[in-house]
Design an enzyme around this catalytic site. Sequence first.
Site, PDB file in Angstrom:
ATOM      1  N   ARG A  92      54.025  41.884  84.272  1.00 11.94           N
ATOM      2  CA  ARG A  92      53.017  40.910  84.087  1.00 11.94           C
ATOM      3  C   ARG A  92      52.251  41.118  82.925  1.00 11.94           C
ATOM      4  O   ARG A  92      51.910  39.931  81.907  1.00 11.94           O
ATOM      5  CB  ARG A  92      52.323  40.778  85.369  1.00 11.94           C
ATOM      6  N   ASP A 144      64.936  50.384  95.106  1.00 13.59           N
ATOM      7  CA  ASP A 144      64.794  51.779  96.038  1.00 13.59           C
ATOM      8  C   ASP A 144      65.708  52.794  95.347  1.00 13.59           C
ATOM      9  O   ASP A 144      67.107  52.660  95.598  1.00 13.59           O
ATOM     10  CB  ASP A 144      65.032  51.510  97.436  1.00 13.59           C
ATOM     11  N   TYR A 169      57.346  33.561  84.010  1.00 14.75           N
ATOM     12  CA  TYR A 169      57.490  35.114  84.279  1.00 14.75           C
ATOM     13  C   TYR A 169      58.257  35.097  85.734  1.00 14.75           C
ATOM     14  O   TYR A 169      57.953  34.002  86.672  1.00 14.75           O
ATOM     15  CB  TYR A 169      56.109  35.601  84.385  1.00 14.75           C
ATOM     16  N   ARG A 201      70.519  45.309  90.623  1.00 13.23           N
ATOM     17  CA  ARG A 201      68.998  45.821  91.060  1.00 13.23           C
ATOM     18  C   ARG A 201      68.741  45.889  92.600  1.00 13.23           C
ATOM     19  O   ARG A 201      68.228  46.703  93.114  1.00 13.23           O
ATOM     20  CB  ARG A 201      67.976  45.320  90.301  1.00 13.23           C
ATOM     21  N   SER A 233      53.426  42.162  90.721  1.00 13.59           N
ATOM     22  CA  SER A 233      52.713  41.027  90.886  1.00 13.59           C
ATOM     23  C   SER A 233      53.887  39.959  91.397  1.00 13.59           C
ATOM     24  O   SER A 233      53.430  38.761  91.909  1.00 13.59           O
ATOM     25  CB  SER A 233      52.073  40.674  89.726  1.00 13.59           C
ATOM     26  N   CYS A 284      56.797  40.852  93.018  1.00 14.63           N
ATOM     27  CA  CYS A 284      57.860  41.309  94.023  1.00 14.63           C
ATOM     28  C   CYS A 284      57.557  41.053  95.182  1.00 14.63           C
ATOM     29  O   CYS A 284      56.256  41.175  95.672  1.00 14.63           O
ATOM     30  CB  CYS A 284      57.848  43.062  93.925  1.00 14.63           C
ATOM     31  N   GLU A 309      63.077  40.218  88.845  1.00 16.07           N
ATOM     32  CA  GLU A 309      64.355  40.656  88.716  1.00 16.07           C
ATOM     33  C   GLU A 309      65.042  40.349  90.117  1.00 16.07           C
ATOM     34  O   GLU A 309      66.388  40.187  90.343  1.00 16.07           O
ATOM     35  CB  GLU A 309      64.709  41.995  88.263  1.00 16.07           C
ATOM     36  N   GLY A 310      64.408  40.022  91.111  1.00 13.16           N
ATOM     37  CA  GLY A 310      64.827  39.953  92.752  1.00 13.16           C
ATOM     38  C   GLY A 310      64.879  38.429  92.968  1.00 13.16           C
ATOM     39  O   GLY A 310      65.096  38.024  93.828  1.00 13.16           O
TER      40      GLY A 310
END
Length: 500
Positions: free
Chosen positions: A381, A263, A404, A417, A316, A318, A407-408
Amino acid sequence: MRILEEVSRTLNEYLLVPNLTTADCTPAAVDLSAPLVRHRVGDPSAIRIAVPLTSAIMGAVSSPRLAIALAQCGGLSFIHQNQPIESQAAMVAAVKRHKAGFRFSDTNIKPSATLGELTTLLDAAERDFAVVTDDGSAHGTFLGLISTRDFHPQRHGTGDSVESRMRRAAGLVTAPPTVSLSEANTLIWDHRLDVLPVVAGDGRLESIVLRRDYELHKRFHNESIDAEKRFRVGAGVNTRDYSQRIPALVEAGADLLCLDSSDGYSVWQHDTLRYVRETYGDRVRVGAGNVVDGRAFRYLADAGADFVKVGIGGGSICITRDQKGIGRGQASALIDVVAERDAYAQRTGEYVPVCCDGGLLSDYHMAIAFALGADFVMLGRYFARFDESPSPLVRVGGQLFKEYWGEGSNRARNVSRYEHGDSQQLVFEEGVDGYVPYAGSLYDNVATTIAKLKATMISCGSTALRAFHDNAVLVPVSHQSYLQNTAEVRLRDRPSDPGQ
């Protein structure tokens, strides 16, 4: 409280209505180049890319190898910031050490290693040769080359040393770092070489030039390069250690920075942008985001952002929308932000490019994003599926996948982040950890994507991205239209060998 009257729409909810295709609408005439940084209206952008594709600021996506490959194809990668400053700067420097046509040697081995170890290395890297250096590094003292033509696992003992079968440096054609790409290719063809090592005066390996890259260079002749013909590369930064990280990345040669946050509508991004402008002026370019409406775009543009990323919760991997109830359909977000971008340009005379980050599940979604006004797209992705991504290749249920992770996710633990208050760790996840189907080479897939984008633009009567946006006619897709497009058909099995 304010409730927007519109419905939050995704890119999947629109189709393009064809415009007249004229005689000058051919694939060769289509220009996909895009500005990456703000510029005066009517003036060229200081940084442009020939292909409007950038790779996401993610540990599972953007490595030096992928950054070089994408730059060769005309795009740009952003090296992720979820690592020590020194490591990120080293990755940026590794890309900048390479000029167009000159490769970072990523398959290296010591002379004392065994042929069994070499076989394992070549299999894992999907290579048919390795460079032999004294310490097995990409910039050690060059000692020779060894390829699958120099030994056979069933004929030569797996315990034999690499040194026993390698071709020694003294008998090989090499070139100095001052060699031009044209001169290097002449050496390759005159001496019938597959690999030309570029070696410094002290004997250390600088880079390599490959025969197979000659055709790639001809095929992708619009590489993203700087004034010294080095590949361009971007890097992610955060709002915590920016005063230490940014100088290190600038020193390493990063062409473009980007604030990496779920954000971006925050005073912390404003402060970071002000730091960059007060410290470097326009010598350092930095984007910001992510945002989903015109208010946030205007806030970051006023603070000095060189571009603004759009998208919250649409990726994809998140799950921000599920966890926090925050976000907006990617199409609705783009429509709002693009309108503000154009109004901002008219009001200030400054054009601030917009990056679509998220909600891009297929190639045609990219076309919809460009039609809605995105200047370039950022993909996670999409690139994670390729050979060049740093994530492991694994076999699951008989099929090949690439790992894959977001980052969260707890795997990434990217607190800088996804800052959760004063905590130094993730209190809850905003990303997932999984697999994506393996798709092969970046070069082949990007070429296919480019061909599709050009074909779409031709059908819409446009040969440039801005004209595509200005002239695009889009229509919302009804549920019944969607069902019609996805009618179930059992596909005929295709033989693996086209000759069968």
